[in-house]
Every structure is written in C-alpha cells, then in structure tokens.
Design a protein around this motif. Structure first.
Motif, PDB file in Angstrom:
ATOM      1  N   GLY A   1       0.662  -1.134  -0.229  1.00 42.53           N
ATOM      2  CA  GLY A   1       0.278  -0.316   0.004  1.00 42.53           C
ATOM      3  C   GLY A   1       0.981   0.800  -0.223  1.00 42.53           C
ATOM      4  N   TYR A   2       0.220   2.031  -0.262  1.00 42.36           N
ATOM      5  CA  TYR A   2       0.436   4.254   0.050  1.00 42.36           C
ATOM      6  C   TYR A   2       0.856   4.404   1.975  1.00 42.36           C
ATOM      7  CZ  TYR A   2       2.167   7.997  -2.523  1.00 42.36           C
ATOM      8  OH  TYR A   2       2.939   9.054  -2.314  1.00 42.36           O
ATOM      9  N   TYR A   3       1.672   4.031   2.171  1.00 45.24           N
ATOM     10  CA  TYR A   3       1.866   4.348   3.258  1.00 45.24           C
ATOM     11  C   TYR A   3       3.074   5.207   4.261  1.00 45.24           C
ATOM     12  CZ  TYR A   3       3.426   0.027   4.229  1.00 45.24           C
ATOM     13  OH  TYR A   3       3.442  -1.500   4.430  1.00 45.24           O
ATOM     14  N   GLY A   4       2.793   5.382   5.176  1.00 50.04           N
ATOM     15  CA  GLY A   4       4.790   5.925   6.165  1.00 50.04           C
ATOM     16  C   GLY A   4       5.475   6.166   4.755  1.00 50.04           C
ATOM     17  N   LYS A   5       6.125   5.708   5.364  1.00 52.35           N
ATOM     18  CA  LYS A   5       7.867   5.590   4.724  1.00 52.35           C
ATOM     19  C   LYS A   5       7.486   5.912   2.860  1.00 52.35           C
ATOM     20  CE  LYS A   5      10.529   1.435   3.878  1.00 52.35           C
ATOM     21  NZ  LYS A   5      10.655   1.109   5.538  1.00 52.35           N
TER      22      LYS A   5
ATOM     23  N   VAL B   1      -2.758  12.290  -9.245  1.00 57.13           N
ATOM     24  CA  VAL B   1      -4.135  11.659  -8.330  1.00 57.13           C
ATOM     25  C   VAL B   1      -3.812  11.724  -7.422  1.00 57.13           C
ATOM     26  CG1 VAL B   1      -3.934   9.562  -9.587  1.00 57.13           C
ATOM     27  CG2 VAL B   1      -2.751   9.987  -7.762  1.00 57.13           C
ATOM     28  N   ILE B   2      -5.519  12.305  -6.487  1.00 55.29           N
ATOM     29  CA  ILE B   2      -5.237  12.827  -5.224  1.00 55.29           C
ATOM     30  C   ILE B   2      -4.993  11.279  -4.489  1.00 55.29           C
ATOM     31  CG2 ILE B   2      -7.556  14.266  -3.373  1.00 55.29           C
ATOM     32  CD1 ILE B   2      -5.633  15.896  -5.769  1.00 55.29           C
ATOM     33  N   ARG B   3      -4.832  11.493  -3.216  1.00 53.29           N
ATOM     34  CA  ARG B   3      -4.732  10.079  -2.396  1.00 53.29           C
ATOM     35  C   ARG B   3      -5.854  11.434  -0.788  1.00 53.29           C
ATOM     36  NH1 ARG B   3      -2.202   4.982  -3.462  1.00 53.29           N
ATOM     37  NH2 ARG B   3      -0.431   5.968  -4.792  1.00 53.29           N
ATOM     38  N   TYR B   4      -6.426  10.387  -0.451  1.00 53.18           N
ATOM     39  CA  TYR B   4      -7.364  10.148   0.931  1.00 53.18           C
ATOM     40  C   TYR B   4      -5.307  10.521   1.831  1.00 53.18           C
ATOM     41  CZ  TYR B   4      -8.813  10.396   5.982  1.00 53.18           C
ATOM     42  OH  TYR B   4      -9.434  10.068   6.854  1.00 53.18           O
ATOM     43  N   ASN B   5      -5.653  11.041   2.972  1.00 54.30           N
ATOM     44  CA  ASN B   5      -4.744  10.857   3.752  1.00 54.30           C
ATOM     45  C   ASN B   5      -4.589   9.584   5.194  1.00 54.30           C
ATOM     46  OD1 ASN B   5      -2.112  11.341   5.567  1.00 54.30           O
ATOM     47  ND2 ASN B   5      -2.180  13.393   5.391  1.00 54.30           N
ATOM     48  N   SER B   6      -4.153   8.575   5.120  1.00 55.21           N
ATOM     49  CA  SER B   6      -5.082   8.011   6.024  1.00 55.21           C
ATOM     50  C   SER B   6      -4.258   8.080   7.647  1.00 55.21           C
ATOM     51  CB  SER B   6      -4.982   6.672   5.310  1.00 55.21           C
ATOM     52  OG  SER B   6      -3.360   6.056   5.458  1.00 55.21           O
ATOM     53  N   PHE B   7      -2.750   8.577   7.402  1.00 52.53           N
ATOM     54  CA  PHE B   7      -2.080   9.065   8.472  1.00 52.53           C
ATOM     55  C   PHE B   7      -3.157   9.757   9.477  1.00 52.53           C
ATOM     56  CE2 PHE B   7       1.064  11.117  11.153  1.00 52.53           C
ATOM     57  CZ  PHE B   7       1.940  10.230  11.281  1.00 52.53           C
ATOM     58  N   LEU B   8      -4.325  10.393   9.175  1.00 53.39           N
ATOM     59  CA  LEU B   8      -4.795  10.902  10.280  1.00 53.39           C
ATOM     60  C   LEU B   8      -5.087  10.257  10.818  1.00 53.39           C
ATOM     61  CD1 LEU B   8      -5.100  14.201   8.486  1.00 53.39           C
ATOM     62  CD2 LEU B   8      -3.079  13.498  10.249  1.00 53.39           C
ATOM     63  N   ASP B   9      -5.821   9.034  10.263  1.00 47.59           N
ATOM     64  CA  ASP B   9      -6.696   7.758  11.334  1.00 47.59           C
ATOM     65  C   ASP B   9      -6.517   7.553  12.189  1.00 47.59           C
ATOM     66  OD1 ASP B   9      -9.589   7.039  11.666  1.00 47.59           O
ATOM     67  OD2 ASP B   9      -9.377   6.703   9.505  1.00 47.59           O
ATOM     68  N   LYS B  10      -7.622   7.375  13.657  1.00 50.05           N
ATOM     69  CA  LYS B  10      -6.641   6.687  14.599  1.00 50.05           C
ATOM     70  C   LYS B  10      -7.677   6.297  15.330  1.00 50.05           C
ATOM     71  CE  LYS B  10      -2.737   8.908  14.517  1.00 50.05           C
ATOM     72  NZ  LYS B  10      -2.066   8.532  13.192  1.00 50.05           N
ATOM     73  N   THR B  11      -8.948   5.527  14.288  1.00 48.17           N
ATOM     74  CA  THR B  11      -9.491   4.631  14.826  1.00 48.17           C
ATOM     75  C   THR B  11      -9.354   3.214  14.584  1.00 48.17           C
ATOM     76  OG1 THR B  11     -11.415   6.690  13.720  1.00 48.17           O
ATOM     77  CG2 THR B  11     -12.585   4.530  14.390  1.00 48.17           C
TER      78      THR B  11
ATOM     79  N   GLU C   1     -16.236  -6.883  11.839  1.00 47.45           N
ATOM     80  CA  GLU C   1     -15.238  -5.713  12.055  1.00 47.45           C
ATOM     81  C   GLU C   1     -13.513  -6.102  11.523  1.00 47.45           C
ATOM     82  OE1 GLU C   1     -15.604  -5.942  16.764  1.00 47.45           O
ATOM     83  OE2 GLU C   1     -13.658  -4.553  16.615  1.00 47.45           O
ATOM     84  N   PHE C   2     -13.307  -5.030  11.423  1.00 46.31           N
ATOM     85  CA  PHE C   2     -11.981  -5.303  10.057  1.00 46.31           C
ATOM     86  C   PHE C   2     -10.323  -3.721  10.976  1.00 46.31           C
ATOM     87  CE2 PHE C   2     -15.180  -5.464   6.525  1.00 46.31           C
ATOM     88  CZ  PHE C   2     -14.861  -6.338   6.111  1.00 46.31           C
ATOM     89  N   PRO C   3      -9.776  -4.035  10.166  1.00 44.17           N
ATOM     90  CA  PRO C   3      -8.914  -2.462  11.140  1.00 44.17           C
ATOM     91  C   PRO C   3      -9.093  -1.868   9.779  1.00 44.17           C
ATOM     92  CG  PRO C   3      -7.826  -4.933  10.460  1.00 44.17           C
ATOM     93  CD  PRO C   3      -8.525  -5.662   9.817  1.00 44.17           C
ATOM     94  N   THR C   4      -8.419  -0.320  10.470  1.00 38.31           N
ATOM     95  CA  THR C   4      -8.818   0.537  10.134  1.00 38.31           C
ATOM     96  C   THR C   4      -7.812   0.822   9.185  1.00 38.31           C
ATOM     97  OG1 THR C   4      -9.975   1.812  11.858  1.00 38.31           O
ATOM     98  CG2 THR C   4      -9.151   2.684  10.131  1.00 38.31           C
ATOM     99  N   ASN C   5      -8.451   0.684   7.713  1.00 37.17           N
ATOM    100  CA  ASN C   5      -8.073   1.057   6.839  1.00 37.17           C
ATOM    101  C   ASN C   5      -6.233   2.209   6.857  1.00 37.17           C
ATOM    102  OD1 ASN C   5      -6.493   1.004   3.557  1.00 37.17           O
ATOM    103  ND2 ASN C   5      -7.359   3.032   3.651  1.00 37.17           N
ATOM    104  N   GLN C   6      -5.061   1.745   6.230  1.00 34.75           N
ATOM    105  CA  GLN C   6      -3.863   2.582   6.925  1.00 34.75           C
ATOM    106  C   GLN C   6      -3.407   2.739   5.418  1.00 34.75           C
ATOM    107  OE1 GLN C   6      -2.052   0.280   9.497  1.00 34.75           O
ATOM    108  NE2 GLN C   6      -2.912   1.448  11.174  1.00 34.75           N
ATOM    109  N   SER C   7      -3.534   2.619   4.316  1.00 35.32           N
ATOM    110  CA  SER C   7      -2.952   3.079   3.261  1.00 35.32           C
ATOM    111  C   SER C   7      -3.678   4.154   2.227  1.00 35.32           C
ATOM    112  CB  SER C   7      -3.316   1.487   1.756  1.00 35.32           C
ATOM    113  OG  SER C   7      -2.941   1.941   0.845  1.00 35.32           O
TER     114      SER C   7
END
Ligand code: GLU
Length: 552
Positions: A164-168, A191-201, A215-221
């Motif tokens: 995915g597209y996350y972290g480093k 392209v425009i991406r949603y910034n999932s970094f801010l989602d702490k749920t 129940e799923f883990p919250t999306n992090q990408s």
C-alpha cells in the motif's frame, strides 16, 4: 502547511462547497421507512445474472417501502467501456420489468433531481468534495509514477510488509506548496489520495444487514480518490454519490466487502452518515470438487441474454432468483400461483449469507409451473415474439400453420384442471413438437427397447395404417384399438395381463406406447387420441414414413 492554497492550486475552477451540494441535493422527502436503493452497473456490456439478482432485490425493497429505485451508470473507467454497453444493460433490465423511478433511464435521457446519473458527468461534484478534503489536509496530490509505485510494492513484498501507500512509502504525503507548484509547472500528472495517517480509529465495523457485524482493522493505506483525469475511483464515487443521491441501502455484491474499511474511513473523514449495507453473496457453480462464482467468461448461464435466447419467460427467471433470495418464496408461490411477484413480502433478513448454487433443474421446474399457468393466447404471443428473434425457422412454421400450432398448445401445456409440465423454455418446443414442425425428419432416438421393439412396432403400424379413421370419436377410436390389440395378441385387461404376461405380446398400454413412439419418438406425451386428431392423415403418414425410413 497551507492546505487551502494547495486546494486552490489543484482545483482553481471549483467554486462550490460541500455545504452547497447539501442544499443542491436535499434529503429526500419520503416516509421514514422508505428505502432508496440503486443499481450501479459499469457499462461493460452484458448483464450478469448476479447483477439481475441484485437489482431485483434492490427494486423490490424500494417498491415495497414506497421508496425510490434509481439507475446510476458507473462509467469512470473509459478503457473498460463497451460501445452500446449502457443501452444493452438498460434494455435487458426493461425486458425483465425492472423499472427505475429515476436515473439514467435511457442512453441520453435522465429522470430525477439527484443527477447527473452518469458518473462521467459528475466531475464538478467529485472535485468539490475532493477540494474540500485537500483544503483540510485530509487529501493530497500524489505524483508518483507507475515505476515508483511498482518499486514500493517490490520492496514491501521482499520485506513481507503490507502492500500500500503509507508510512515511508507515501512519498507525496507531505509535499510543500512550492514542490507541488514546481511539479505542476513541469506538467507532471497527479492523482488525489486520502491521507489515512490522520485516522486513529482502531477498527472499521460493518453492520451488514444480512451478514451481521463484521470488524476490520482500519484502513492504513492512502487510497486514491481522484484519478489523474480528475474522475473518481469507485471508492470515492460510492461515498459521494450514495450520499448526495441519498441512498439509504447500498446493496452490492460481497466482493466489495473487503473494501468496506476504505469506504467507512472516507465516509467518516468527509462527515457523511454511513448508509445501510447489504452485501449479497454471489450465485455459485460446482466446479469439480469445489464451488466458484458463475463467470461471464466461462459459463454461458452467467449472462442474462442466455435465458432470453433459450426462451425462458422472464417471470421464470425472476421467480427463480426470488427463490434464491428468500427461501420462503417457494411456499408463497405454491399458494399464490398467479400473484404478482411484487406482492411477495420480501425480507432482507431472509437473504442467504453464503452463495447459493445455481440450479438449472430448479429453474426448469419453476419455469414449467409458470408456463403451465399462462393462457393459451399468452403462450402463442410469447412463442411468436421469441421465435421471431431467436428461431426464425420455427417462427415461419407457426406463421404458416397457426391453426394446428394453436391446437397443439393444450397438448403440451394441459389445462387448468390437468396442467402438463413438459416445457421449461420455448426452445424445448422445437424438439418436443418436431412431429409437427419437422415431420419428415428422422428422430434418431426413438424410445424403443427390447420389449417395445422395432419389429413389434412395424407389425403393429402395418396393420393400423390400413384401418385408421380420423372421423372416429374417442370411443370409436379406442374400440378399434382394442380390436386390433386382440388380433395382435396384446391383452386389453391389465389385471389379466399381469397374471400371465408371457402369453401376450404385451398389454394394450404397450401397443399405445408403440403408436406414440412411432408418431413422436417418445414413450410419454399428450393424450393419444388428441394427438392423432391434431396431426390428421397427412402428418400421420409422414410420421409413419419417417419411422420406416429410420429403420430401413
Ligand atoms: N459499478 C460497481 C459494480 O459494477 C457497483 C457496485 C455497487 O453497487 O456499489 O460492481
């Protein structure tokens, strides 16, 4: 970081806000229980039987709750689009009497206040929403090339890290206004991406109305929400459209369940309420020892037009699908054979959780019942319409022999007191009635056996063809048959025959079976006297000649 400036830079011509859209597409003025549902096909041509199933469920829910059922065309992927794909889908649904209250009801015509209903025409709406997310730092432009993204994936696979597209790996998450400007000046696409970094749920909970709580883990990408041309991905379009079209129940194939965490996250980020979800299990097929989804590529029965081509009445296909949707339908239909499908009280909670197996035998049995309840006139009209399109030779036969054909209908359909269930689809008639339709064609599989042999059949028919009389009434006819039976040593008294079978050639029933086989090829079929009356001397002779040729 000045997110507002970034948003302005990316979307200079977008002036509206989400609040404006809320006013433009107000909450629908419907009663509380009303369900607003939709069918949202991509115009890739054929309609899959699974899509007809989902749209039947969606339209039933809307109709039974005085809600709204609308058609939205998901045409954001121009590469996959097939020419005429929209019309094909719309026309097939029309054939199946799946009627939309609003939406893209025609290739060029839309109905309703919540449009446009083609996603390709909704760029302004998606961009307004995306701009607002960017202006709050919740989304950002990503300039990564395919090569860079491939590189990310290879590294992630090597290190057994999540793809995915996350972290480093999320190189464009924190680009400055200056860098973005430079890249835009160089003409780099983004392209425009949603910034999932801010989602702490921690979790995304789906309260699916059929499958229950998942129940799923919250999306992090960081999900792409707008593609490089400015059109949305499925994920973003789903959020924006189902919100602004005021969908109350999203009913879709359960292949979308795994994307739910992305959707839940986007709904939360943008501040829209979640709709109700019903993820429908697909229709399955046995393949060797395992089950798989019906596939457009591998299975002809996966495509709705297959049923039209074979001449299944639309009512049969719809009844069969409703059988899969709610198992209580079968009993209801038994008690209400002529009732309108919409009068069945459909229940969401009775939908199957797992994929039902496609069962052709069941479809045929449902269809035989439906056909046996049609009037003779209905049968004639439907067969004509079907054969004109799919079996022109049969159509010509009917046009030229309408009176005989009409008389054949009660023979294979029976009547109200005694329905016959010979026909599951109109194409069956081309074989079932070959004795009328193609009387001179040899039937290769006469149902003869050691007992009802070719030799016995020949002896019988040589005698019978000399004495047959089409002016006889049923009693006279049967008396003659009995007389012939005695001459040829077939026993007319079944009890007596059962006691001493070895003393006879067979029973009178066997002799009648021989006549039926000679005429139709089959051991079973309609009442013999009526069959002979329908055929008349000319066809009778043709069939006898055909039998003789076959065993010459
Ligand atoms: N266009 C999507 C599909 O064809 C629609 C899914 C949905 O109903 O949300 O699978």
């Amino acid at each position: 970081m000045n997110y507002k400036d970034i948003a302005e830079l990316l979307f200079p011509s977008v002036n509206g806000t989400i609040a404006d859209l809320e006013k433009e597409f107000p909450i629908r003025n419907l009663k509380k229980e009303a369900c607003v549902t939709r069918f949202a096909p991509s115009p890739t041509g054929f309609l899959h039987i699974g899509s007809l199933y989902v749209s039947l469920i969606s339209s039933t829910l809307a109709k039974q709750s005085d809600g709204v059922f609308y058609l939205r065309i998901e045409d954001t992927d121009k590469k996959r689009e097939v020419e005429g794909g929209v019309s094909q889908i719309i026309n097939t649904l029309k054939d199946y009497k799946i009627i939309f209250d609003e939406g893209a009801i025609d290739e060029n015509k839309e109905l309703g206040e919540y449009g446009p209903y083609h996603q390709s025409k909704r760029k302004r709406i998606y961009q307004t929403c995306a701009k607002e997310l960017v202006s709050h730092g919740l989304a950002y432009p990503c300039f990564c090339t395919t090569e860079e993204l491939d590189q990310n994936r290879i590294l992630q696979e090597q290190h057994k890290e999540a793809i995915g597209y996350y972290g480093k790996f999320a190189k464009c998450r924190d680009l400055t206004l200056e860098t973005i400007k430079e890249k835009l000046n160089r003409g780099e696409t983004f392209v425009i991406r949603y910034n999932s970094f801010l989602d702490k749920t921690p979790t995304a909970i789906c309260n699916d109305l059929v499958k229950g709580k998942i129940e799923f883990p919250t999306n992090q990408s960081d999900t792409i929400i707008l593609k490089s041309g400015g059109l949305p991905t499925y994920h973003f379009a789903h959020i924006v459209d189902d919100h602004f079209m005021r969908t109350t129940h999203v009913i879709r194939g359960d292949e979308w369940l795994s994307s739910y965490p992305v959707h839940e996250q986007l709904f939360r980020a943008i501040g829209f309420a979640l709709p109700n979800y019903i993820h429908i299990a697909p229709i399955m097929k046995n393949d060797g020892n395992s089950k798989r989804k019906l596939s457009k590529r591998k299975d002809s029965e996966a495509i709705v037009s297959y049923y039209n081509e074979l001449g299944y009445p639309i009512e049969s296909v719809l009844d069969y699908l409703m059988n899969i949707a709610n198992s209580s339908f079968e009993d209801w239909r038994k008690n209400n054979p002529l009732a309108n499908l919409i009068d069945f009280k459909f229940k969401i909670s009775n939908l199957p959780k797992a994929g039902a197996l496609f069962d052709l035998i069941k479809l045929n049995s449902v269809s035989k019942n439906i056909i046996s309840n049609f009037t003779e006139e209905e049968c004639l009209n439907r067969i004509k319409t079907w054969s004109e399109k799919y079996e022109p030779e049969f159509y010509d036969y009917i046009q030229n022999n309408e009176e005989v054909f009409k008389k054949s209908i009660p023979l294979w359909k029976g009547n109200q007191k005694r329905p016959r269930k010979d026909i599951a689809k109109w194409q069956d008639l081309t074989l079932n009635l070959s004795y009328l339709y193609k009387p001179s064609n040899a039937i290769e599989d006469y149902e003869l056996d050691e007992f009802l042999s070719e030799q016995k059949a020949n002896i019988f028919i040589d005698k019978y063809k000399k004495i047959i009389d089409f002016s006889f009434d049923q009693t006279q006819w049967f008396n003659q048959i009995k007389e012939l039976a005695s001459q040829l040593n077939y026993c007319c008294d079944i009890k007596e025959y059962k006691k001493n079978p070895s003393e006879y050639e067979g029973s009178i029933a066997d002799m009648c079976a021989l006549l039926r086989i000679i005429l139709t090829g089959k051991k079973d079929g309609p009442d013999l006297y009526s069959l002979l009356q329908l055929m008349g001397l000319d066809l009778f002779n043709k069939r006898v000649a055909c039998f003789k040729n076959n065993f010459a």
